[in-house]
Design a protein around this motif. Structure first.
Motif, PDB file in Angstrom:
ATOM      1  N   UNK A   2      16.193  22.518  44.065  1.00  0.00           N
ATOM      2  CA  UNK A   2      17.425  23.291  43.902  1.00  0.00           C
ATOM      3  C   UNK A   2      17.112  24.733  43.504  1.00  0.00           C
ATOM      4  N   UNK A   3      16.015  24.962  42.788  1.00  0.00           N
ATOM      5  CA  UNK A   3      15.645  26.337  42.436  1.00  0.00           C
ATOM      6  C   UNK A   3      15.399  27.174  43.686  1.00  0.00           C
ATOM      7  N   UNK A   4      14.779  26.579  44.704  1.00  0.00           N
ATOM      8  CA  UNK A   4      14.590  27.284  45.972  1.00  0.00           C
ATOM      9  C   UNK A   4      15.917  27.402  46.711  1.00  0.00           C
ATOM     10  N   UNK A   5      16.731  26.326  46.697  1.00  0.00           N
ATOM     11  CA  UNK A   5      18.017  26.362  47.391  1.00  0.00           C
ATOM     12  C   UNK A   5      18.902  27.488  46.895  1.00  0.00           C
ATOM     13  N   UNK A   6      18.873  27.757  45.588  1.00  0.00           N
ATOM     14  CA  UNK A   6      19.705  28.823  45.031  1.00  0.00           C
ATOM     15  C   UNK A   6      19.341  30.183  45.619  1.00  0.00           C
ATOM     16  N   UNK A   7      18.116  30.319  46.116  1.00  0.00           N
ATOM     17  CA  UNK A   7      17.653  31.604  46.631  1.00  0.00           C
ATOM     18  C   UNK A   7      17.767  31.727  48.150  1.00  0.00           C
ATOM     19  N   UNK A   8      18.165  30.655  48.822  1.00  0.00           N
ATOM     20  CA  UNK A   8      18.244  30.686  50.281  1.00  0.00           C
ATOM     21  C   UNK A   8      19.451  31.495  50.763  1.00  0.00           C
ATOM     22  N   UNK A   9      19.277  32.215  51.876  1.00  0.00           N
ATOM     23  CA  UNK A   9      20.441  32.888  52.479  1.00  0.00           C
ATOM     24  C   UNK A   9      21.326  31.867  53.196  1.00  0.00           C
ATOM     25  N   UNK A  10      22.388  32.330  53.780  1.00  0.00           N
ATOM     26  CA  UNK A  10      23.324  31.450  54.483  1.00  0.00           C
ATOM     27  C   UNK A  10      22.716  30.923  55.782  1.00  0.00           C
ATOM     28  N   UNK A  11      23.321  29.839  56.320  1.00  0.00           N
ATOM     29  CA  UNK A  11      22.919  29.299  57.617  1.00  0.00           C
ATOM     30  C   UNK A  11      23.050  30.398  58.663  1.00  0.00           C
ATOM     31  N   UNK A  12      22.052  30.520  59.521  1.00  0.00           N
ATOM     32  CA  UNK A  12      22.042  31.547  60.559  1.00  0.00           C
ATOM     33  C   UNK A  12      21.193  32.751  60.191  1.00  0.00           C
TER      34      UNK A  12
END
Length: 198
Positions: A32-42
């Protein structure tokens, strides 16, 4: 060995995502720590990776930072800690906080993480202490198709918490306790994890 991937996110539901790199979709799992830093789909992103090769599956894990990947790899060397538990640990605590728990011997804090009991917490403190002496940077599943996307943010958050190691009833209780109108699934997961650790 695949060390990193740079591509476009085509699917994102914690803890899984698909990263399209030159027409090839790579399935990854991330904390989840990485997920919080991900940009949006696309949108495009670059992630460091770790490939776990087992008899029954090859699983690729993605990390936003080298420090987190290093800690993941260090956790895999601890007796009784597999990739699923390592990912759950990284989802519930940041790498610096984990290092502090190890340094201070804070087993109580570690026991609040999903899947970590008293013996595992003590084993983590003993086995990780030497590995973290040089800092986290130096120290440091099942094969399945992406699940059908739940219909609403609360369902998504509960599903993610279950995948991270919480029992279904506990995951549902934690998410519903923090849920308010307008929260997306990532905000719900973040709030539920925070509530679980307090």
């Amino acid at each position: 060995m695949i060390g990193s991937l740079r591509g476009r996110i085509t699917y994102k539901q914690p803890p899984g995502l698909v990263l399209e790199v030159h027409g090839v979709g790579y399935e990854l799992e991330a904390s989840m720590n990485t997920f919080y830093q991900l940009p949006e789909v696309g949108e495009e992103v670059e992630l460091l990776t770790h490939l776990s090769v087992r008899e029954d599956a090859h699983v690729l894990y993605g990390f936003a930072a080298a420090e987190e990947r290093g800690l993941f790899r260090a956790l895999l060397r601890v007796n009784g800690v597999g990739a699923r538990m390592a990912l759950a640990i990284l989802s519930g605590i940041s790498a610096p906080e984990f290092g502090q728990c190890i340094e201070t011997g804070d087993a109580a804090r570690l026991m609040r993480l999903p899947g970590v009991g008293k013996k595992t917490a003590q084993r983590l403190i003993i086995e990780m202490r030497d590995r973290l002496d040089g800092g986290l940077g130096s120290a440091v599943t099942e094969d399945r198709q992406p699940a059908a996307r739940p219909a609403d943010p609360v369902s998504e958050a509960v599903h993610a918490m279950i995948t991270l190691g919480y029992r279904p009833q506990e995951a549902s209780r934690l998410v519903h306790a923090v849920a308010t109108d307008g929260m997306d699934s990532e905000a719900l997961i973040r709030a539920a994890l925070k509530a679980a650790l307090t």
